[in-house]
Write an enzyme that holds these catalytic residues in place. Structure first.
Site, short mmCIF file in Angstrom:
data_model
loop_
_atom_site.label_atom_id
_atom_site.label_comp_id
_atom_site.label_asym_id
_atom_site.label_seq_id
_atom_site.Cartn_x
_atom_site.Cartn_y
_atom_site.Cartn_z
N CYS A 113 0.83 -1.20 0.00
CA CYS A 113 0.00 0.00 0.00
C CYS A 113 0.87 1.26 0.00
O CYS A 113 1.53 1.53 -0.99
CB CYS A 113 -1.02 -0.03 1.14
SG CYS A 113 -2.36 1.14 0.87
N HIS A 153 -3.66 -5.05 0.01
CA HIS A 153 -3.22 -5.45 1.36
C HIS A 153 -3.29 -6.97 1.51
O HIS A 153 -4.26 -7.49 2.06
CB HIS A 153 -4.10 -4.79 2.42
CG HIS A 153 -3.77 -3.37 2.71
ND1 HIS A 153 -2.85 -3.00 3.67
CD2 HIS A 153 -4.22 -2.23 2.16
CE1 HIS A 153 -2.75 -1.68 3.70
NE2 HIS A 153 -3.57 -1.18 2.80
N GLU A 183 -1.92 -8.83 3.59
CA GLU A 183 -1.96 -9.27 5.00
C GLU A 183 -3.39 -9.41 5.52
O GLU A 183 -3.62 -10.09 6.51
CB GLU A 183 -1.12 -8.32 5.87
CG GLU A 183 -1.75 -7.00 6.25
CD GLU A 183 -1.72 -5.95 5.14
OE1 GLU A 183 -1.38 -6.28 4.00
OE2 GLU A 183 -2.06 -4.78 5.45
#
Ligand code: MN
Length: 248
Positions: free
Chosen positions: A112, A217, A219
């Site tokens: 990001c 993202h 994660e």
């Protein structure tokens, strides 16, 4: 020994008038790295280059996390009216460390804001606000009122990219929690994924070093999409290989 991955902190404003602020890293990045077999090392907000040098010398990789906007002075522009909050202290830390990592061939993963940091560190530039600067762009700002794992648009990967290799696909659905994006990738980096509106969603180093930036993202997608684990695992394997003196 597991590889050590440095993650620069964000500066968190004092929570009361008596506080002095804090250096913070969102837990989601730490979890993702640990699942992949890496050891996260939180790097503090500091103005001491010697502190960064001492920490950097112990790193096997660098993870550039998400966060607020990069000050456009860093890529030679004046602030656009839709520029969000900036964090000059964090900009300094990250834009000190990242050129070292790029010069040394240390593995770098940018997420990001991190893909944007990577680009700016390599002399690239950013769209300061996609919605007002890129006509016809899709909505990319699915925050703060949407689940972070919301799949919001597709990305098309370059067939001979590292990402296509370890994700095992040329197209995937991703989350999208950004209002800025990479405009020019920077020296030594090439664009390896775009959304259907042409916005840059991934960049990679064009040399042997393991350098990858993604605008989404991963994660937040670990539990829904095993390919996102492969991304962190590939990063940690590269960090481990560097530690062992090998190339991947
Ligand atoms: Mn997006």
């Amino acid at each position: 020994m597991k590889p050590i991955v440095g993650i620069p902190s964000a500066f968190q404003e004092p929570q009361s008038k008596f506080g002095g602020g804090a250096s913070v890293v969102p837990q989601s990045y730490l979890r993702a790295l640990e699942i992949a077999g890496g050891v996260p090392l939180l790097m503090p907000i500091t103005d001491q280059e010697s502190t960064l040098q001492a920490l950097y010398s112990r790193l096997d990789g660098l993870l550039l996390a998400g966060g607020v906007d990069i000050d456009p002075v860093r890529f030679g522009e004046s602030p656009h009216p839709e520029l969000g909050k900036v964090d000059a202290q964090r900009d300094w830390v990250e834009l000190t460390l990242t050129p070292w990592a790029l010069a040394d061939g240390l593995p770098v993963l940018g997420i990001c804001r991190g893909i944007q940091t990577l680009s700016v560190a390599a002399g690239g530039s950013l769209w300061q606000d996609i919605a007002t600067q890129v006509p016809g762009a899709l909505q990319h700002t699915y925050y703060p009122d949407y689940p972070y794992s919301r799949l919001s648009h597709s990305v098309q990967l370059e067939p001979d990219s590292r990402l296509a290799d370890f994700l095992g696909d040329l197209e995937l659905e991703v989350n999208s929690l950004h209002h800025q994006a990479v405009k020019d990738a920077g020296t030594g980096l090439w664009v390896t994924a775009r959304s259907p509106d042409g916005i840059i969603e991934a960049i990679e180093g064009d040399g042997e070093a393991w350098v990858v930036g993604v605008q989404w993202h991963p994660e937040w997608l670990l539990d829904d999409d095993p390919r996102m684990r492969h991304l962190f695992e590939a990063f940690v394997i590269a960090c481990q290989a560097g530690r062992d003196g090998k190339k991947v």
